[in-house]
Design a protein around this motif. Structure first.
Motif, PDB file in Angstrom:
ATOM      1  N   PHE A  23       4.260  -0.366  12.128  1.00 32.66           N
ATOM      2  CA  PHE A  23       5.568   0.055  12.637  1.00 32.66           C
ATOM      3  C   PHE A  23       6.334  -1.125  13.226  1.00 32.66           C
ATOM      4  O   PHE A  23       7.512  -1.344  12.916  1.00 32.66           O
ATOM      5  CB  PHE A  23       5.367   1.151  13.688  1.00 32.66           C
ATOM      6  N   VAL A  24       5.667  -1.916  14.038  1.00 31.47           N
ATOM      7  CA  VAL A  24       6.313  -3.076  14.659  1.00 31.47           C
ATOM      8  C   VAL A  24       6.667  -4.123  13.605  1.00 31.47           C
ATOM      9  O   VAL A  24       7.760  -4.706  13.631  1.00 31.47           O
ATOM     10  CB  VAL A  24       5.399  -3.672  15.758  1.00 31.47           C
ATOM     11  N   ALA A  25       5.768  -4.346  12.662  1.00 30.32           N
ATOM     12  CA  ALA A  25       6.028  -5.334  11.609  1.00 30.32           C
ATOM     13  C   ALA A  25       7.226  -4.929  10.757  1.00 30.32           C
ATOM     14  O   ALA A  25       8.088  -5.762  10.433  1.00 30.32           O
ATOM     15  CB  ALA A  25       4.793  -5.520  10.733  1.00 30.32           C
ATOM     16  N   VAL A  26       7.311  -3.659  10.393  1.00 30.67           N
ATOM     17  CA  VAL A  26       8.446  -3.191   9.597  1.00 30.67           C
ATOM     18  C   VAL A  26       9.737  -3.281  10.402  1.00 30.67           C
ATOM     19  O   VAL A  26      10.771  -3.718   9.883  1.00 30.67           O
ATOM     20  CB  VAL A  26       8.200  -1.742   9.097  1.00 30.67           C
ATOM     21  N   GLY A  27       9.680  -2.901  11.662  1.00 35.51           N
ATOM     22  CA  GLY A  27      10.870  -2.984  12.515  1.00 35.51           C
ATOM     23  C   GLY A  27      11.375  -4.409  12.667  1.00 35.51           C
ATOM     24  O   GLY A  27      12.586  -4.656  12.627  1.00 35.51           O
ATOM     25  N   ARG A  28      10.454  -5.325  12.819  1.00 32.91           N
ATOM     26  CA  ARG A  28      10.849  -6.731  12.931  1.00 32.91           C
ATOM     27  C   ARG A  28      11.376  -7.279  11.608  1.00 32.91           C
ATOM     28  O   ARG A  28      12.291  -8.082  11.576  1.00 32.91           O
ATOM     29  CB  ARG A  28       9.668  -7.585  13.397  1.00 32.91           C
ATOM     30  N   VAL A  78       4.807   5.297   4.815  1.00 34.47           N
ATOM     31  CA  VAL A  78       4.420   5.045   3.427  1.00 34.47           C
ATOM     32  C   VAL A  78       3.438   3.869   3.354  1.00 34.47           C
ATOM     33  O   VAL A  78       2.401   3.949   2.678  1.00 34.47           O
ATOM     34  CB  VAL A  78       5.662   4.793   2.552  1.00 34.47           C
ATOM     35  N   LEU A  79       3.742   2.790   4.054  1.00 30.89           N
ATOM     36  CA  LEU A  79       2.844   1.633   4.047  1.00 30.89           C
ATOM     37  C   LEU A  79       1.490   1.969   4.662  1.00 30.89           C
ATOM     38  O   LEU A  79       0.438   1.530   4.160  1.00 30.89           O
ATOM     39  CB  LEU A  79       3.481   0.451   4.780  1.00 30.89           C
ATOM     40  N   TYR A  80       1.477   2.750   5.734  1.00 29.80           N
ATOM     41  CA  TYR A  80       0.224   3.153   6.369  1.00 29.80           C
ATOM     42  C   TYR A  80      -0.630   3.966   5.395  1.00 29.80           C
ATOM     43  O   TYR A  80      -1.833   3.734   5.281  1.00 29.80           O
ATOM     44  CB  TYR A  80       0.515   3.961   7.636  1.00 29.80           C
ATOM     45  N   LEU A  81      -0.011   4.915   4.710  1.00 26.09           N
ATOM     46  CA  LEU A  81      -0.761   5.728   3.763  1.00 26.09           C
ATOM     47  C   LEU A  81      -1.319   4.884   2.620  1.00 26.09           C
ATOM     48  O   LEU A  81      -2.455   5.110   2.165  1.00 26.09           O
ATOM     49  CB  LEU A  81       0.113   6.853   3.222  1.00 26.09           C
TER      50      LEU A  81
END
Length: 97
Positions: A23-28, A78-81
């Motif tokens: 989540f943090v990586a995608v947000g950044r 989606v990335l987590y899954l």
């Protein structure tokens, strides 16, 4: 049984930490929503949410925030899954050997 219960909690905690890291990586990676969200889309969504004629600067900022959060949550999910599915595939392959 206590050991297996601890293992389940540890796995759950690692899953939460993995999702938060993604989540943090995608947000950044996405950066500021003002750069990648179309202004016309934000205006139309603000009119839809707040009503026509009731949209000011703060409401537009709120809409950009909502778009950013929904986008980051969707992409991170989606990335987590995908990551969890890949981990399961790799674990099953190593067990078969």
């Amino acid at each position: 049984m206590i050991k297996s219960a601890r293992n389940r909690w540890a796995i759950r905690l690692l899953n939460v930490l993995l999702f938060l890291a993604i989540f943090v990586a995608v947000g950044r990676a996405l950066g500021d929503p003002y750069h990648w969200v179309n202004d016309a889309l934000a205006d139309k969504l603000a009119d839809l949410i707040y009503g026509y004629g009731n949209v000011g600067g703060e409401e537009i900022d709120d809409v950009y925030f909502y778009i950013d959060v929904v986008s980051v949550v969707a992409i991170a999910t989606v990335l987590y899954l995908i990551v969890v599915k890949l981990i399961r595939i790799l674990r099953n392959r190593t067990r078969q050997r």
